[in-house]
Scaffold this motif. Structure first.
Motif, PDB file in Angstrom:
ATOM      1  N   GLN A 112      48.662  35.753  39.273  1.00  0.00           N
ATOM      2  CA  GLN A 112      49.075  36.770  40.245  1.00  0.00           C
ATOM      3  C   GLN A 112      50.453  36.454  40.819  1.00  0.00           C
ATOM      4  O   GLN A 112      50.701  35.339  41.267  1.00  0.00           O
TER       5      GLN A 112
ATOM      6  N   PRO B 133      53.156  37.629  43.754  1.00  0.00           N
ATOM      7  CA  PRO B 133      53.324  38.443  44.964  1.00  0.00           C
ATOM      8  C   PRO B 133      54.611  39.254  44.914  1.00  0.00           C
ATOM      9  O   PRO B 133      55.605  38.826  44.328  1.00  0.00           O
TER      10      PRO B 133
ATOM     11  N   ARG C 280      50.105  42.283  44.889  1.00  0.00           N
ATOM     12  CA  ARG C 280      49.986  41.345  43.779  1.00  0.00           C
ATOM     13  C   ARG C 280      50.059  42.106  42.461  1.00  0.00           C
ATOM     14  O   ARG C 280      49.537  43.208  42.329  1.00  0.00           O
TER      15      ARG C 280
END
Length: 304
Positions: free
Chosen positions: A40, A42, A218
């Motif tokens: 993931q 950000p 995300r």
């Protein structure tokens, strides 16, 4: 000094709605997501003209990728004609000049909520999945700081324990949509709320897949020809939904993922979830020359 000297002349909004800074950031994060599959990344999720939770993450990724020569297909749980899908498709076309289509074979970018088309995607196509909750560890670890550390340590023991508890209590794994999957042998991701039927379509696929959650800020990716393995025990094989014997009441097609439609008499009818695939089947049955691509499944059995 005057006010006019401190302001810029009025200009129309940037191509593709998002400003250049937002697109640069998203492109950097998308490249990182490709470099580390399933991890993931950000990003600063921007405001777009739809509500949070209705596909803002997927929309921002698509707006970053789109260009005038693109052909856009947007589906909502398999349907091209839902209000959400039609509104997003029209907005994307208006701000970019890109073409619109319902046909999976014609599209260059496919933005989807909760489904992957039944027809196989090619190397020149990009799939963008809308994701409400990108964190597979949230059900077992609500503290996101701890969850991030668990990802860094590849500590997924609690997920395995959850699956084991389901086996003990119910005799089978009860996890339906968002089935946790190991990407490239390293990171566990949640593959959007797609059904278990669709998860094998990501494994060693020829197309690039982006998964983006605007509300959670995300995004992550599955590059082409990347291993995506659902978490299963060696003696308990992965099973998809048992739809092999179901027949679509509109098209007569059997062996694909169906939507169940309750009837007034207490019974049920079934309809192809991939609406455009069903339309193609109806037209072919009427004798029309319709191009239909190769499918991931045949008679309910997955064929890579």
């Amino acid at each position: 000094m005057s006010l006019s000297s401190l302001t810029k002349p009025w200009e129309a909004f940037s191509y593709g709605f998002l400003d250049a800074s937002a697109k640069r950031e998203l492109r950097r994060k998308m490249l990182k997501a490709i470099a580390v599959p399933g991890c993931q990344m950000p990003y600063a999720s921007r405001e777009v003209p739809i509500a949070r939770g209705w596909g803002t993450g997927g929309l921002q990724v698509t707006l970053t990728l789109i260009k005038p020569s693109s052909v856009i297909k947007v589906i909502d749980q398999g349907a091209d004609d839902s209000v959400n899908a039609a509104s997003i498709r029209r907005f994307l076309s208006r701000v970019s000049g890109a073409g619109e289509t319902w046909d999976t074979q014609e599209a260059t970018i496919i933005q989807s909520r909760h489904r992957i088309p039944e027809e196989k995607l090619r190397e020149d196509q990009i799939l963008v999945l809308q994701v409400p909750n990108p964190e597979p560890l949230r059900p077992v670890e609500p503290n996101m700081s701890t969850a991030r550390q668990m990802h860094a340590d590849a500590d997924y023991g609690r997920l395995w324990l959850t699956l084991y508890e389901q086996m003990v209590r119910s005799g089978r794994i009860m996890q339906g949509a968002s089935y946790p999957s190991l990407v490239n042998g390293r990171h566990v991701m949640t593959p959007s709320p797609i059904p278990r039927w669709d998860v094998p379509k990501l494994d060693m696929a020829r197309h690039l897949t982006f998964l983006s959650a605007g509300r959670e800020k995300r995004l992550y990716a599955v590059p082409p020809f990347t291993r995506v393995e659902p978490l299963v025990f060696s003696d308990v094989p992965y099973k998809v939904e048992d739809h092999a014997s179901l027949t679509c009441h509109r098209s007569g097609v059997t062996g694909y993922f169906m939507n169940e439609i309750p009837q007034d008499d207490g019974g049920s009818q079934f309809e192809l979830s991939d609406s455009n695939f069903g339309i193609k089947a109806i037209r072919r049955a009427e004798g029309l020359d319709v191009e239909q691509g190769e499918t991931w499944y045949k008679n309910g059995e997955f064929r890579p």
